[in-house]
Design a protein around this motif. Structure first.
Motif, PDB file in Angstrom:
ATOM      1  N   TYR B 189      33.457  13.928  41.423  1.00 53.79           N
ATOM      2  CA  TYR B 189      32.366  14.561  40.470  1.00 53.79           C
ATOM      3  C   TYR B 189      30.943  14.581  41.054  1.00 53.79           C
ATOM      4  O   TYR B 189      30.095  15.171  40.621  1.00 53.79           O
ATOM      5  CB  TYR B 189      32.375  13.760  39.404  1.00 53.79           C
ATOM      6  CG  TYR B 189      32.058  12.503  39.274  1.00 53.79           C
ATOM      7  CD1 TYR B 189      31.080  11.854  38.960  1.00 53.79           C
ATOM      8  CD2 TYR B 189      33.306  11.480  39.222  1.00 53.79           C
ATOM      9  CE1 TYR B 189      30.961  10.399  39.329  1.00 53.79           C
ATOM     10  CE2 TYR B 189      33.309  10.257  39.329  1.00 53.79           C
ATOM     11  CZ  TYR B 189      31.946   9.540  39.215  1.00 53.79           C
ATOM     12  OH  TYR B 189      32.031   8.241  39.525  1.00 53.79           O
ATOM     13  N   LEU B 190      30.679  13.658  42.221  1.00 54.56           N
ATOM     14  CA  LEU B 190      29.383  13.616  42.865  1.00 54.56           C
ATOM     15  C   LEU B 190      29.157  14.631  43.841  1.00 54.56           C
ATOM     16  O   LEU B 190      28.199  14.585  44.352  1.00 54.56           O
ATOM     17  CB  LEU B 190      29.178  12.305  43.189  1.00 54.56           C
ATOM     18  CG  LEU B 190      28.937  11.156  42.031  1.00 54.56           C
ATOM     19  CD1 LEU B 190      28.488   9.826  42.920  1.00 54.56           C
ATOM     20  CD2 LEU B 190      27.621  11.565  41.431  1.00 54.56           C
ATOM     21  N   LEU B 191      30.427  15.236  44.239  1.00 50.80           N
ATOM     22  CA  LEU B 191      30.346  16.034  45.574  1.00 50.80           C
ATOM     23  C   LEU B 191      29.226  17.026  45.579  1.00 50.80           C
ATOM     24  O   LEU B 191      28.628  17.198  46.458  1.00 50.80           O
ATOM     25  CB  LEU B 191      31.678  16.473  45.678  1.00 50.80           C
ATOM     26  CG  LEU B 191      32.914  15.680  46.685  1.00 50.80           C
ATOM     27  CD1 LEU B 191      34.178  16.321  46.415  1.00 50.80           C
ATOM     28  CD2 LEU B 191      32.449  15.103  47.713  1.00 50.80           C
ATOM     29  N   ARG B 192      29.164  17.758  44.469  1.00 52.63           N
ATOM     30  CA  ARG B 192      28.390  18.939  44.277  1.00 52.63           C
ATOM     31  C   ARG B 192      26.809  18.582  44.189  1.00 52.63           C
ATOM     32  O   ARG B 192      26.089  19.058  45.182  1.00 52.63           O
ATOM     33  CB  ARG B 192      28.629  19.798  43.223  1.00 52.63           C
ATOM     34  CG  ARG B 192      29.552  20.744  43.146  1.00 52.63           C
ATOM     35  CD  ARG B 192      29.695  21.906  42.293  1.00 52.63           C
ATOM     36  NE  ARG B 192      30.776  22.696  42.794  1.00 52.63           N
ATOM     37  CZ  ARG B 192      32.279  22.561  42.156  1.00 52.63           C
ATOM     38  NH1 ARG B 192      32.309  21.749  41.206  1.00 52.63           N
ATOM     39  NH2 ARG B 192      33.043  23.402  42.143  1.00 52.63           N
ATOM     40  N   PRO B 193      26.486  17.361  43.539  1.00 49.55           N
ATOM     41  CA  PRO B 193      25.050  16.926  43.807  1.00 49.55           C
ATOM     42  C   PRO B 193      24.631  16.500  45.201  1.00 49.55           C
ATOM     43  O   PRO B 193      23.784  16.760  45.708  1.00 49.55           O
ATOM     44  CB  PRO B 193      24.889  15.990  42.883  1.00 49.55           C
ATOM     45  CG  PRO B 193      26.219  15.764  41.852  1.00 49.55           C
ATOM     46  CD  PRO B 193      26.882  16.748  42.344  1.00 49.55           C
ATOM     47  N   VAL B 194      25.651  15.853  45.722  1.00 52.59           N
ATOM     48  CA  VAL B 194      25.428  15.114  46.985  1.00 52.59           C
ATOM     49  C   VAL B 194      25.215  15.883  48.141  1.00 52.59           C
ATOM     50  O   VAL B 194      24.814  15.993  49.039  1.00 52.59           O
ATOM     51  CB  VAL B 194      26.512  14.206  47.272  1.00 52.59           C
ATOM     52  CG1 VAL B 194      26.656  13.695  48.753  1.00 52.59           C
ATOM     53  CG2 VAL B 194      26.249  12.867  46.426  1.00 52.59           C
ATOM     54  N   SER B 195      26.109  17.123  47.723  1.00 47.51           N
ATOM     55  CA  SER B 195      26.099  18.360  48.798  1.00 47.51           C
ATOM     56  C   SER B 195      24.606  18.809  49.188  1.00 47.51           C
ATOM     57  O   SER B 195      24.778  19.799  50.222  1.00 47.51           O
ATOM     58  CB  SER B 195      26.972  19.446  48.618  1.00 47.51           C
ATOM     59  OG  SER B 195      26.680  20.206  47.426  1.00 47.51           O
ATOM     60  N   HIS B 196      23.831  18.653  48.380  1.00 48.70           N
ATOM     61  CA  HIS B 196      22.475  19.272  48.478  1.00 48.70           C
ATOM     62  C   HIS B 196      21.681  18.508  49.749  1.00 48.70           C
ATOM     63  O   HIS B 196      20.901  18.753  50.394  1.00 48.70           O
ATOM     64  CB  HIS B 196      21.595  19.168  47.243  1.00 48.70           C
ATOM     65  CG  HIS B 196      22.000  20.270  46.232  1.00 48.70           C
ATOM     66  ND1 HIS B 196      21.983  21.565  46.357  1.00 48.70           N
ATOM     67  CD2 HIS B 196      22.606  20.016  45.017  1.00 48.70           C
ATOM     68  CE1 HIS B 196      22.320  21.992  45.416  1.00 48.70           C
ATOM     69  NE2 HIS B 196      22.823  21.361  44.464  1.00 48.70           N
ATOM     70  N   LEU B 197      22.234  17.087  49.681  1.00 53.00           N
ATOM     71  CA  LEU B 197      21.465  16.135  50.838  1.00 53.00           C
ATOM     72  C   LEU B 197      22.595  16.175  51.890  1.00 53.00           C
ATOM     73  O   LEU B 197      22.029  16.059  53.124  1.00 53.00           O
ATOM     74  CB  LEU B 197      21.549  14.858  50.164  1.00 53.00           C
ATOM     75  CG  LEU B 197      20.584  14.709  48.898  1.00 53.00           C
ATOM     76  CD1 LEU B 197      20.766  13.528  47.984  1.00 53.00           C
ATOM     77  CD2 LEU B 197      19.191  15.168  49.067  1.00 53.00           C
ATOM     78  N   VAL B 198      23.897  16.015  51.837  1.00 51.99           N
ATOM     79  CA  VAL B 198      24.631  16.023  53.029  1.00 51.99           C
ATOM     80  C   VAL B 198      25.797  17.069  52.620  1.00 51.99           C
ATOM     81  O   VAL B 198      26.553  17.236  51.777  1.00 51.99           O
ATOM     82  CB  VAL B 198      25.840  14.633  52.761  1.00 51.99           C
ATOM     83  CG1 VAL B 198      26.580  14.291  54.053  1.00 51.99           C
ATOM     84  CG2 VAL B 198      24.779  13.174  52.658  1.00 51.99           C
TER      85      VAL B 198
END
Lengths: 172, 311
Positions: B189-198
């Motif tokens: 569930y964190l993949l989308r927000p994290v994808s902005h950084l990584v």
């Protein structure tokens, strides 16, 4: 790059028919594109021009305030952020407010550097730059960020569910 | 005989004063336009350097989709759906196998696959589903019945299709209906927000070596935003599982790095089909199409398809 519509070749820029007799059509009508070094070279020219103007106006004195360096710094800052944006277009919503925070920092530094020129009633150690910084922080940082975070958007998984559901209803 | 002389006769009438003026205005306008372009070019170039760079959407020749039709009567078709970050290339030899038997063969290249990682990052589960659906409809228009052979994420799309359309039988290879308990998967569930950084998560060296050794076309780094789409597919496929009624053959490698063998039990408990056959390929990784026991693997698929979808 041409698009075909009912067997007629159309120009993607002006949507008019192109015949093979005028191959220069696309080049003439389109907005010119440039090699990557053109903009870098132009930036160097611009910077040199500013330095030369200052040199001509005040004489080049290393121990005094040099306004051209600030202008050059600002130009390269915009360019640098532009380059980052070109690599991460989908993160524009995050990078543009970040850019404006950098602009605020830049203005504050400029203000601190020029305080000896005008220093009446400083707020938080700032004089004139206090006002543009406040405007920028609200208009270009807070408001866009809040608007982006609060946009109505369906989750991709919900969209997938909806499409499958609609298709199921359609096929019976 | 003397030579025939050709005399050039200029038939164009003398231009009128108005036409001359009009032409000179046109020329002046064109010169002005060119001049303006020359003057503003540096500024346009500065602006263009800030334009978002578009991602590469050119399809790699290795990753092209295929549609092969046998001569004669075309009654049944086999639709191949590849997995995440993969391409139709992995099904080519199986496509040939079914073509020789007289099946119409079609392999879909899912949206964002076979081009570039950046392109894949812009696609979602909806795009992948629509790609598979489009190919299914194309194949269905030419055959009476359709069989699906899918690998990895493709199996999830196959389940979605089979829950709506009358698929005759399905072969699901390395199906990730739920994945191994790994740190990356636990926080999906964190993949989308994290994808902005990584933006990308590179494959492990070992996996890259395997891909290189087998000569398989696949991306060497996974866009995290697209990985989030994979989890969307898992979620929806789990919900649709009970609606699948066709015979299913499940094949899984016992050395699969992403999927646990307990997946087979999950399928047995939740799949709506009455006929569920399973086969665990010994020493096979997630890329089960390249299992060491290729002959047994091929014969299993062949037997299943000939049994439940004979020509």
């Amino acid at each position: 790059m041409t698009s075909k519509m009912e067997g007629i070749v159309l120009c993607p820029n002006c949507r008019t028919e192109i015949s093979h007799h005028e191959p220069v059509h696309l080049v003439k009508r389109g907005i010119p594109r440039f090699k990557w070094w053109v903009s870098v070279l132009n930036m160097v020219f611009l910077s040199t021009m500013l330095v030369l103007i200052e040199f001509g106006a005040d004489g080049w004195q290393f121990d005094e305030f040099q306004w051209s360096l600030w202008a050059i710094g600002g130009i390269w800052l915009i360019y640098g952020v532009g380059i980052i944006l070109s690599f991460r277009p989908e993160d524009t919503w995050l990078l543009v407010p970040f850019f404006f925070i950098l602009v605020c920092g830049f203005l504050a530094l400029l203000d601190l550097d020029t305080r000896r020129i005008s220093s009446d009633e400083p707020r938080f150690g700032l004089t004139w730059s206090y006002y543009p910084i406040i405007v920028i922080l609200f208009l270009f940082v807070l408001m866009p960020l809040v608007s982006f975070m609060g946009r109505k958007q369906k989750k991709p998984v919900e969209m997938l569910r909806e499409i499958i559901h609609l298709e199921e209803e359609h096929t019976g | 005989m003397g030579k025939i002389k050709f005399i050039k006769i200029d038939t164009t009438p003398e231009p009128t004063l108005w036409e001359t003026l009009k032409n000179s205005f046109k020329r002046a306008g064109r010169a002005l336009k060119e001049g303006i372009i020359v003057i503003i070019s540096p500024w346009i170039s500065l602006y263009q350097s800030m334009w978002p760079r578009s991602y590469d959407t050119t399809v790699d020749p290795e990753a092209e989709e295929f549609f092969w039709s046998p001569k004669g009567k075309k009654t049944k078709g086999v639709l191949f759906i590849h997995g995440f970050a993969s391409s139709p290339q992995i099904f080519r030899k199986y496509g040939q196998m079914f073509l020789q038997e007289g099946y119409v063969v079609s392999a879909v290249r899912l949206a964002g696959h076979g081009t570039s990682e950046a392109h894949l990052a812009t696609t979602t589960a909806v795009d992948w589903y629509l790609s598979a659906r489009e190919k299914y409809i194309e194949l269905q228009s030419q055959c009476e019945k359709v069989i699906i052979v899918a690998h990895s994420m493709g199996t999830l799309l196959a389940i979605m299709l089979a829950s709506i359309y009358p698929i005759e039988s399905m072969v699901l290879l390395s199906s990730p209906i739920y994945v191994r308990d790994r740190p990356l998967y636990r926080v999906n569930y964190l993949l989308r927000p994290v994808s902005h950084l990584v933006k990308y998560w590179p494959l492990e060296k070992k996996q890259v070596q395997v891909l290189d050794k087998l000569g398989i076309y696949a991306y060497r780094k996974n866009p995290l935003r697209a990985v989030a789409g994979l989890f969307d597919c898992i979620q929806v496929a789990q919900e649709r599982l009970h609606k699948v009624k066709c015979p299913v053959l499940l094949m899984l490698g016992d050395n699969d790095e992403h999927i646990d063998l307990s997946t087979l039990d999950y399928y047995r408990n939740n799949l709506g089909s009455k006929v569920i056959e399973t086969w665990v390929a010994p020493q096979a990784s997630h890329i089960i199409t390249e299992t060491p026991e290729l002959d047994r693997f091929e014969s299993k698929i062949r037997e299943f398809v000939f049994k439940y979808s004979p020509l």
